[in-house]
Design a protein around this motif. Sequence first.
Motif, PDB file in Angstrom:
ATOM      1  N   ARG A 155       0.706   6.745   7.799  1.00  0.00           N
ATOM      2  CA  ARG A 155       1.769   5.461   6.867  1.00  0.00           C
ATOM      3  C   ARG A 155       2.212   6.075   5.768  1.00  0.00           C
ATOM      4  O   ARG A 155       3.154   5.666   5.236  1.00  0.00           O
ATOM      5  CB  ARG A 155       1.332   4.530   6.903  1.00  0.00           C
ATOM      6  N   ARG A 156       1.087   7.004   5.164  1.00  0.00           N
ATOM      7  CA  ARG A 156       1.034   7.107   3.505  1.00  0.00           C
ATOM      8  C   ARG A 156       2.079   8.274   3.617  1.00  0.00           C
ATOM      9  O   ARG A 156       3.516   8.335   2.360  1.00  0.00           O
ATOM     10  CB  ARG A 156       0.494   7.560   2.759  1.00  0.00           C
TER      11      ARG A 156
ATOM     12  N   THR B  72      -1.080  -1.574   2.168  1.00  0.00           N
ATOM     13  CA  THR B  72      -1.191  -2.847   2.798  1.00  0.00           C
ATOM     14  C   THR B  72      -1.464  -4.020   2.642  1.00  0.00           C
ATOM     15  O   THR B  72      -2.871  -4.254   1.808  1.00  0.00           O
ATOM     16  CB  THR B  72      -2.735  -2.593   3.901  1.00  0.00           C
TER      17      THR B  72
ATOM     18  N   PHE C  42      -2.955  -8.291   3.780  1.00  0.00           N
ATOM     19  CA  PHE C  42      -3.249  -8.693   4.784  1.00  0.00           C
ATOM     20  C   PHE C  42      -2.467 -10.314   4.153  1.00  0.00           C
ATOM     21  O   PHE C  42      -2.907 -10.870   3.183  1.00  0.00           O
ATOM     22  CB  PHE C  42      -4.533  -9.140   4.428  1.00  0.00           C
TER      23      PHE C  42
ATOM     24  N   GLU D 194       7.517  -4.168   9.937  1.00  0.00           N
ATOM     25  CA  GLU D 194       6.310  -3.964   9.129  1.00  0.00           C
ATOM     26  C   GLU D 194       5.156  -4.615   9.016  1.00  0.00           C
ATOM     27  O   GLU D 194       3.939  -4.407   8.980  1.00  0.00           O
ATOM     28  CB  GLU D 194       6.904  -4.403   7.445  1.00  0.00           C
TER      29      GLU D 194
ATOM     30  N   LYS E 216      -1.179  -8.238   9.194  1.00  0.00           N
ATOM     31  CA  LYS E 216      -1.069  -7.176   8.741  1.00  0.00           C
ATOM     32  C   LYS E 216      -0.385  -6.524   8.386  1.00  0.00           C
ATOM     33  O   LYS E 216       0.603  -6.219   9.061  1.00  0.00           O
ATOM     34  CB  LYS E 216      -2.004  -6.487   9.608  1.00  0.00           C
TER      35      LYS E 216
ATOM     36  N   VAL F  12       2.524  -3.434   6.487  1.00  0.00           N
ATOM     37  CA  VAL F  12       2.658  -1.917   5.963  1.00  0.00           C
ATOM     38  C   VAL F  12       3.752  -1.969   5.451  1.00  0.00           C
ATOM     39  O   VAL F  12       4.767  -2.309   5.829  1.00  0.00           O
ATOM     40  CB  VAL F  12       2.314  -1.392   6.820  1.00  0.00           C
ATOM     41  N   CYS F  13       3.856  -1.892   3.630  1.00  0.00           N
ATOM     42  CA  CYS F  13       4.938  -1.433   3.279  1.00  0.00           C
ATOM     43  C   CYS F  13       5.279  -0.964   1.759  1.00  0.00           C
ATOM     44  O   CYS F  13       4.230   0.281   2.192  1.00  0.00           O
ATOM     45  CB  CYS F  13       5.477  -2.690   2.782  1.00  0.00           C
TER      46      CYS F  13
ATOM     47  N   TYR G  23       7.788  -5.592  -0.383  1.00  0.00           N
ATOM     48  CA  TYR G  23       6.169  -6.845   0.149  1.00  0.00           C
ATOM     49  C   TYR G  23       7.335  -8.262   0.005  1.00  0.00           C
ATOM     50  O   TYR G  23       7.556  -8.336   0.579  1.00  0.00           O
ATOM     51  CB  TYR G  23       4.943  -6.944  -0.336  1.00  0.00           C
TER      52      TYR G  23
ATOM     53  N   GLN H 169      -8.950   1.632   1.624  1.00  0.00           N
ATOM     54  CA  GLN H 169      -9.261   1.948   2.775  1.00  0.00           C
ATOM     55  C   GLN H 169     -10.304   2.355   3.160  1.00  0.00           C
ATOM     56  O   GLN H 169     -10.250   3.434   3.579  1.00  0.00           O
ATOM     57  CB  GLN H 169      -7.762   2.511   4.353  1.00  0.00           C
TER      58      GLN H 169
ATOM     59  N   TYR I  61     -10.678   2.723   9.060  1.00  0.00           N
ATOM     60  CA  TYR I  61      -9.928   2.860  10.299  1.00  0.00           C
ATOM     61  C   TYR I  61      -9.771   3.583  10.891  1.00  0.00           C
ATOM     62  O   TYR I  61      -9.491   4.499  11.232  1.00  0.00           O
ATOM     63  CB  TYR I  61      -8.293   3.203   9.601  1.00  0.00           C
TER      64      TYR I  61
END
Length: 157
Positions: free
Chosen positions: A56-57, A64, A66, A91, A107, A109-110, A116, A140, A143
């Motif tokens: 994702r990076r 990330t 929550f 996302e 959750k 991811v952006c 966000y 993180q 994972y």
Amino acid sequence: MNLPDLKILRALQQDASRSIADLAEVVSLSSNAVWKRLRRLEAEGYVERRVAVLDRRKLGLPVTVFVSVRTDQHSQRWAEEFAAAVGEVEEVVEFYRMAGDVDYLLKIVCADIDDYDRIYRKIIAAVPLRDVSASFAMEQLKYTTELPLSRIGERRS
């Protein structure tokens, strides 16, 4: 669940692109036997799908979030509308209905805080919500997409 099936599932969780021949070597069975077992495991729903896990990076999604959602609405219609609205937000990579103080957990991811905020505005516009609270992951620490299979045979005995 027998040991060869568990070995096949474990190997697939580590690398879903493994060939039948490679799986056969891992579980010490013939390629034909592994192919039949794999088809059965898929037909019985043990293998839902095979996917690639992306970085994702590298894709520009390093953040990330929550998100805890509380609502005063608990009708079936509201829940369906909320689930449909959240389901359309790509996302949102995980979405749960919860027990306890929080009604839903997402959750996301952006790219960054502004990204966000765009997602947040889309979600709050969909249906009435009582409270939306975001927690941003700083680091993180673990994972994995692999499910714990080591004790499956023990629990079913």
